[in-house]
Design a protein around this motif. Sequence first.
Motif, PDB file in Angstrom:
ATOM      1  N   UNK A  18      -0.651 -26.779 -20.734  1.00  0.00           N
ATOM      2  CA  UNK A  18      -1.049 -27.494 -19.519  1.00  0.00           C
ATOM      3  C   UNK A  18      -2.385 -28.202 -19.725  1.00  0.00           C
ATOM      4  N   UNK A  19      -3.275 -27.568 -20.475  1.00  0.00           N
ATOM      5  CA  UNK A  19      -4.598 -28.155 -20.700  1.00  0.00           C
ATOM      6  C   UNK A  19      -4.534 -29.455 -21.477  1.00  0.00           C
ATOM      7  N   UNK A  20      -3.510 -29.623 -22.308  1.00  0.00           N
ATOM      8  CA  UNK A  20      -3.405 -30.856 -23.100  1.00  0.00           C
ATOM      9  C   UNK A  20      -2.466 -31.869 -22.455  1.00  0.00           C
ATOM     10  N   UNK A  21      -1.954 -31.559 -21.271  1.00  0.00           N
ATOM     11  CA  UNK A  21      -1.174 -32.539 -20.525  1.00  0.00           C
ATOM     12  C   UNK A  21       0.326 -32.485 -20.738  1.00  0.00           C
ATOM     13  N   UNK A  22       0.847 -31.345 -21.141  1.00  0.00           N
ATOM     14  CA  UNK A  22       2.297 -31.198 -21.285  1.00  0.00           C
ATOM     15  C   UNK A  22       2.952 -31.229 -19.914  1.00  0.00           C
ATOM     16  N   UNK A  70      -5.736 -26.168 -15.636  1.00  0.00           N
ATOM     17  CA  UNK A  70      -5.837 -25.317 -16.822  1.00  0.00           C
ATOM     18  C   UNK A  70      -7.008 -25.706 -17.712  1.00  0.00           C
ATOM     19  N   UNK A  71      -7.245 -26.994 -17.882  1.00  0.00           N
ATOM     20  CA  UNK A  71      -8.365 -27.415 -18.721  1.00  0.00           C
ATOM     21  C   UNK A  71      -9.687 -26.918 -18.149  1.00  0.00           C
ATOM     22  N   UNK A  72      -9.855 -27.070 -16.849  1.00  0.00           N
ATOM     23  CA  UNK A  72     -11.086 -26.590 -16.211  1.00  0.00           C
ATOM     24  C   UNK A  72     -11.195 -25.074 -16.299  1.00  0.00           C
TER      25      UNK A  72
END
Length: 247
Positions: free
Chosen positions: A153-157, A221-223
Amino acid sequence: MPALIDGTFNSREVAGLPLASGGVVAGGVLYRSDALAAVTDAGAATIAHSLIGTVVDFRADAEREQAPDRLPEHVDVVRFPMLDGAVRDSGRAERAVPSLAAVYAHLLDTHGADFAAVGRLVARPADPARPAVLVHCTAGKDRTGVAVALVLDAVGTARDAIVTDYLATAANLAGAWADGMRRRIEAAGMPLTPELDELLAGTTRPAIESVFAHVDAGGGAAEYLLRHGLSAPDLDALRSRLTSPGR
């Protein structure tokens, strides 16, 4: 789909999943599995001839001692103990069996630094010749499932693709793996209720979507990973390694 590593039930490469903005998750970077204790000679050869240089083991000490992984000597093992198995204490009559969503919320609330460290390991491999990371627990379902979902999710999947990858675990565990776990639970004198059976070997869309809801409350998720120790350059490196323009 047959397991990637012989002697496991739920091992696979996490690759080819579509990104929300176009492109796909790159191959040769991230793998996931159930425990590697029963890996055969053929399975060990698969690992030895792969790009896997780091294995992340989420199992608690007791789980590892009962079923130590069988790995080639060159593989570096990093341990982040989480839970004492998905059914910890759940067989006690005075305790309610936790839902998958409750287990996942506990993981997210208590192991943020560990999940961020996993992201860093994927982003910055220690061995450039063997840069792939394999993450696993006992089933490769809950602790592994949350970790993989966060990284993807953090990488945009695309989230539907993350859900599909997560749900594949139940089919992989059905049969011999799940039946063996059920026998162990019954031998321990625990009543095998539908709730406990789901906790043992089930995956549901609401469960993994509860992970998205949890992290979305704090910006995604990235945050979440940044808040728990992943640096901005680490996140950039993670995105660079795990994303590909595809065809």
